[in-house]
Design a protein around this motif. Structure first.
Motif, short mmCIF file in Angstrom:
data_model
loop_
_atom_site.label_atom_id
_atom_site.label_comp_id
_atom_site.label_asym_id
_atom_site.label_seq_id
_atom_site.Cartn_x
_atom_site.Cartn_y
_atom_site.Cartn_z
N ALA A 26 0.62 -1.56 -0.01
CA ALA A 26 -0.26 0.08 -0.21
C ALA A 26 0.60 1.51 -0.11
O ALA A 26 2.00 1.11 0.62
N ARG B 260 -4.13 6.98 -3.58
CA ARG B 260 -3.94 5.29 -2.70
C ARG B 260 -4.08 4.60 -3.63
O ARG B 260 -4.96 4.37 -4.04
N LEU C 248 -2.31 0.13 -4.55
CA LEU C 248 -2.43 -1.30 -3.95
C LEU C 248 -1.83 -2.02 -4.85
O LEU C 248 -2.24 -1.96 -5.78
N LEU D 2 -10.36 -0.87 -0.79
CA LEU D 2 -9.36 1.21 -1.15
C LEU D 2 -11.66 1.66 -0.79
O LEU D 2 -10.82 2.31 -0.39
#
Length: 605
Positions: free
Chosen positions: A417, A451, A453, A487
């Protein structure tokens, strides 16, 4: 390193600051110089501390550095060089030598806590300046003491080392030197790992002494600005130890700093040419003396001084330093130039005989019309800035964490992450990759406010799930959906998926099987076959290489174009030059365009 002490200068060392530099520093310039924070990124004094039991506090008739002369010269902070001669120390012996040198720095501060402070950050340097103390930082000159072990690199960082010169006058096991025939064509894979670990630690990457190819490799890998702790400009003095204009521009473009060295052979072409003619005679004789007097450093210094005198090398003026500073500033501006003398490690030019003569540089820059703001940057501000930047990069990298979450069919997915934005992106790898393959792209997306992943599919890394023994037929879209939902629960307002090859197919299938609106956008890099392209949801960006082909030689573009035509609007198709497949496109000259297209697509309203 060669020391060339000049004992006759002792007669000058008791005069006031304004006169110490031959009377050519005005009182206003001297006062301004003392107010500025002056940082020297390369001082070889630790060798004297260790080999001669030298003490910094008293004035010394030899060498270039002691506390009285540092204060007279306004030298507020110095990177003490932790240097283990590669010809004498290898393996554990190099590590031991480095540890002994580090100990001498701490011992000096313990002896003189009222005058010295060990600094490991720009904040420490500023604090020392406010307290009227000299800050001692440490930089390791050459990577030999880490003995190809990142654990030792981390331990040296814990002990206070804040830059590492990747190699020295010889190539080591993972980096080529500018003064040794190439062994690796730049940095090896392990060398690149060293750079990445230094970024993670907040340790500056120093490219003085390295080959040009090593420089370019380090520049590409590093996420933090680089320094050249003691190099000058090759355009003025054509020596491999110096940087070309293109290198200086590239260094500056990434926020880095070239710290101009004072070494005559690197700042004066006549001296460099003269030394080149006698180098084949000089170095064997020098090394023989070094072996003969290895237990008597004072006798060695005198012997080397006599050896240098035999060759009658041309004189070099201190003003050459200013010319190199000026050239670099004209090239890249005042934000990317600093000072790296090599005091106590090399002979100095006439008129810059020790640290007390540093105010001459300030006077010379004022005389050339430099502003006080820009002079402060050159004297030390730029070096403090890159120290701060390295710590910021380390803080950002430390935010990377590994997370895990379940899939709807009983599996478990592990992911790296990155970032804290409210726009989520899942990165789904191809069959020949793992989640770590996305690191550079993940960081770029995180820097852009996403953000991110980067997932491992079932059967890769620690991820597990039904069908993992045959990934091409496993329900990998469940892994993608699990990441998307993770998420969403973490607060992402939008979630997009970027998939390469097998990961692209899984991303497309996830958009078909997912709930309406779960996946906002898809980026498919030469994706595998999609079961039902007509049912894909969200905005779609198909990207492939024009000449990419299957194992049987048939072009992928035909099938990808067919699936693109069947997919509903909104959609885009981008065809890049070349034949690279999926994530391999990031390793080609099309990389910049590829990244731009992805960032554009994900960022558009």
């Amino acid at each position: 390193m060669i020391r060339s002490p000049r004992p006759w200068l002792n007669a000058f060392l008791l005069v006031p600051l304004a006169l110490a530099a031959a009377g050519d520093v005005s009182p206003p310039a001297a006062r301004f110089h003392q107010q500025a924070i002056v940082v020297d990124t390369h001082v070889d004094t630790p060798q004297r501390l260790l080999d001669e039991a030298f003490d910094l506090a008293p004035r010394d008739p030899r060498g270039h550095i002691d506390l009285p002369r540092m204060k007279e010269g306004g030298l507020d902070a110095a990177f003490m060089s932790i240097y283990a001669d590669m010809r004498r120390y290898q393996g554990d012996a190099a590590t031991k030598r480095a540890l002994e040198l580090i100990d001498t720095v701490y011992e000096q501060v313990a002896r003189h806590p009222d005058q010295l402070l060990v600094a490991t950050s720009a904040a420490d340097v500023r604090r020392a300046h406010q307290q009227g103390k000299v800050a001692l930082l440490m930089g390791m000159e050459g990577g030999t003491p880490i003995v190809n072990d990142l654990r030792l690199l981390r331990n040296f960082h814990r002990l206070g080392v804040r830059y590492l010169t990747l190699t020295h006058s010889l190539a080591n096991d993972w980096a080529d030197s500018s003064t040794d025939p190439p062994r690796h064509n730049g940095l090896t894979d392990f060398g690149k790992e060293v750079v990445r670990e230094m970024n993670r630690l907040g340790m500056l990457v120093d490219i003085s002494h390295v080959s040009d190819k090593t420089f370019w490799d380090a520049l590409e890998v590093s996420q933090a600005p680089l320094i050249a702790s003691h190099s000058s400009c090759r355009a003025l003095t054509n020596h491999a130890r110096n940087m070309t204009d293109d290198m200086i521009r590239a260094l500056a473009a990434k926020g880095g700093v070239i710290q101009i060295t004072f070494v005559p052979g690197f700042i004066d072409q006549d001296y460099a040419d003269a030394f080149a003619k006698i180098a084949d005679q000089f170095w064997p004789r020098y090394r023989a003396l070094a072996e003969q007097y290895k237990d008597d450093p004072v006798a060695l210094e005198h012997a080397v001084e006599r050896l240098e005198a035999e060759y009658n090398l041309p004189p070099v003026s201190w003003e050459r330093i200013v010319e190199h500073i000026d050239h670099a500033v004209k090239l890249v501006g005042p934000d990317h130039v600093g000072l790296g003398s090599d005091f106590d490690g090399a002979p100095m030019p006439d008129g810059m005989d020790d640290a007390s003569y540093l105010p001459r540089l300030t006077q010379a820059l004022l005389d050339r019309g430099y502003s006080e703001v820009d002079i402060k940057k050159i004297l030390g501000g730029n070096t403090l800035r890159v120290l701060d930047e390295a710590q910021k990069v380390a803080a950002r990298l430390s935010t990377v964490r590994t997370v895990s979450f379940p899939t709807q069919d009983g599996g478990i997915v592990y992911a790296d992450a990155y970032g804290e934005g409210d726009r989520g992106v899942v990165l789904a790898h191809g069959g020949r990759f793992k989640k770590e393959s996305w690191e550079k792209q993940a960081r770029e997306l995180a820097d852009a406010g996403f953000r991110v992943l980067a997932i491992d599919f079932r059967g890769y890394g620690q991820s597990r799930g039904p069908g993992q023994s045959d990934p091409l037929s496993a329900p990998l879209h469940f892994d993608v959906l699990a990441a998307v939902r993770y998420l969403r629960k973490a607060g992402a307002k939008t979630v997009s998926v970027v998939g390469g090859s097998m990961g692209g197919g899984a991303a497309a299938d996830a958009s078909v099987e997912g709930k309406p609106g779960e996946i906002d956008r898809l980026v498919l890099l030469a994706h595998s076959a999609i079961k039902e392209p007509e049912r894909m949801q969200g905005r779609k960006l198909f990207i492939t290489s024009r000449d990419d082909s299957h194992a049987d030689g048939s072009p992928r573009l035909v099938k990808i174009r067919e699936q693109f035509e069947r997919a509903p609007e909104p959609k885009e198709l981008v065809i890049l030059d070349g034949s690279a497949h999926a994530q391999f496109m990031f390793e080609t000259d099309q990389r910049d365009r590829l990244v731009r297209e992805i960032l554009r697509f994900l960022s558009e309203p």
